[in-house]
Design a protein around this motif. Sequence first.
Motif, PDB file in Angstrom:
ATOM      1  N   VAL A   1      14.322 -15.276 102.194  1.00 65.17           N
ATOM      2  CA  VAL A   1      13.673 -16.295 103.018  1.00 65.17           C
ATOM      3  C   VAL A   1      14.386 -17.640 102.876  1.00 65.17           C
ATOM      4  O   VAL A   1      14.553 -18.368 103.860  1.00 65.17           O
ATOM      5  N   MET A   2      14.830 -17.975 101.665  1.00 65.78           N
ATOM      6  CA  MET A   2      15.556 -19.239 101.487  1.00 65.78           C
ATOM      7  C   MET A   2      16.861 -19.218 102.270  1.00 65.78           C
ATOM      8  O   MET A   2      17.259 -20.228 102.868  1.00 65.78           O
TER       9      MET A   2
ATOM     10  N   GLY B   1       9.145 -27.528  94.807  1.00 64.63           N
ATOM     11  CA  GLY B   1       8.936 -26.264  94.105  1.00 64.63           C
ATOM     12  C   GLY B   1       9.457 -25.047  94.834  1.00 64.63           C
ATOM     13  O   GLY B   1       9.613 -23.983  94.225  1.00 64.63           O
ATOM     14  N   GLU B   2       9.743 -25.165  96.137  1.00 69.58           N
ATOM     15  CA  GLU B   2      10.304 -24.024  96.861  1.00 69.58           C
ATOM     16  C   GLU B   2      11.645 -23.623  96.276  1.00 69.58           C
ATOM     17  O   GLU B   2      11.983 -22.439  96.241  1.00 69.58           O
TER      18      GLU B   2
ATOM     19  N   LEU C   1      20.708 -20.592  93.592  1.00 69.59           N
ATOM     20  CA  LEU C   1      20.929 -20.086  94.949  1.00 69.59           C
ATOM     21  C   LEU C   1      20.643 -21.166  95.985  1.00 69.59           C
ATOM     22  O   LEU C   1      21.410 -21.346  96.936  1.00 69.59           O
ATOM     23  N   THR C   2      19.552 -21.889  95.828  1.00 69.47           N
ATOM     24  CA  THR C   2      19.192 -22.934  96.785  1.00 69.47           C
ATOM     25  C   THR C   2      20.291 -23.990  96.866  1.00 69.47           C
ATOM     26  O   THR C   2      20.666 -24.433  97.962  1.00 69.47           O
TER      27      THR C   2
ATOM     28  N   ALA D   1      24.810 -26.372  99.892  1.00 65.57           N
ATOM     29  CA  ALA D   1      26.235 -26.750  99.922  1.00 65.57           C
ATOM     30  C   ALA D   1      26.962 -25.984 101.024  1.00 65.57           C
ATOM     31  O   ALA D   1      27.803 -26.548 101.737  1.00 65.57           O
ATOM     32  N   PHE D   2      26.641 -24.706 101.177  1.00 62.93           N
ATOM     33  CA  PHE D   2      27.257 -23.888 102.220  1.00 62.93           C
ATOM     34  C   PHE D   2      26.889 -24.413 103.602  1.00 62.93           C
ATOM     35  O   PHE D   2      27.741 -24.506 104.499  1.00 62.93           O
ATOM     36  N   ARG D   3      25.650 -24.778 103.773  1.00 61.31           N
ATOM     37  CA  ARG D   3      25.190 -25.347 105.048  1.00 61.31           C
ATOM     38  C   ARG D   3      25.942 -26.641 105.357  1.00 61.31           C
ATOM     39  O   ARG D   3      26.424 -26.849 106.476  1.00 61.31           O
TER      40      ARG D   3
END
Length: 202
Positions: A39-40, A55-56, A134-135, A140-142
Amino acid sequence: WPDTDGIGWPSWAFSNHDAPRWISRWAPENARAAYARMVMMLFVCLRGNVILWQGEELGLTQVDIPFEKLQDPEAIANWPLTLSRDGTRTPMPWLSDAVNSGFSSAEPWLPLGDDHKAMAVDIQETDAHSMLALTRKLIAFRNANEAMLVGDLNIIEAQSNLLIFERRSVNQHLIYAFNMSSGAVDWQPAQPDRWRMVKSVN
């Protein structure tokens, strides 16, 4: 929402201070960690502004607040007919071994979640495969890809458990495939040589 040039730039939020955390609403309990990661990934690939609720990035769950500790006037007045909004407004767990997980030395306004200490920032910062790590990679990828920042979004396929869309800008064309089921899905792009498949950023 998407429309003619200059019109319709969406802002996305899967959770906020008035809604239960999406991981508790959507994720199957037996696959919560994997679902949260998927989902992230989906979230940061959407066209528009993406807004993370506190917190997400840690994968925090909704906290079940007992009536005697509720602070939400709406929930208190309508108990037990409505779900309290306090369950998503609980303290941020910074330090796993500190009092109140490092949020405050005094008793906080709302209690911490029983499972939140194990998701504290200090634990996740030392784990290269954590939800927090991961977030950060996804953001960073975005930021490094033009199509993700300003490109169009076109749905290629949308089934009950499969969502495939493309992001296209002047200089870049990306395609994303999200399998929301527990089983494998066999899918191939119509023109694989023209599309760059983004499977993972791990």
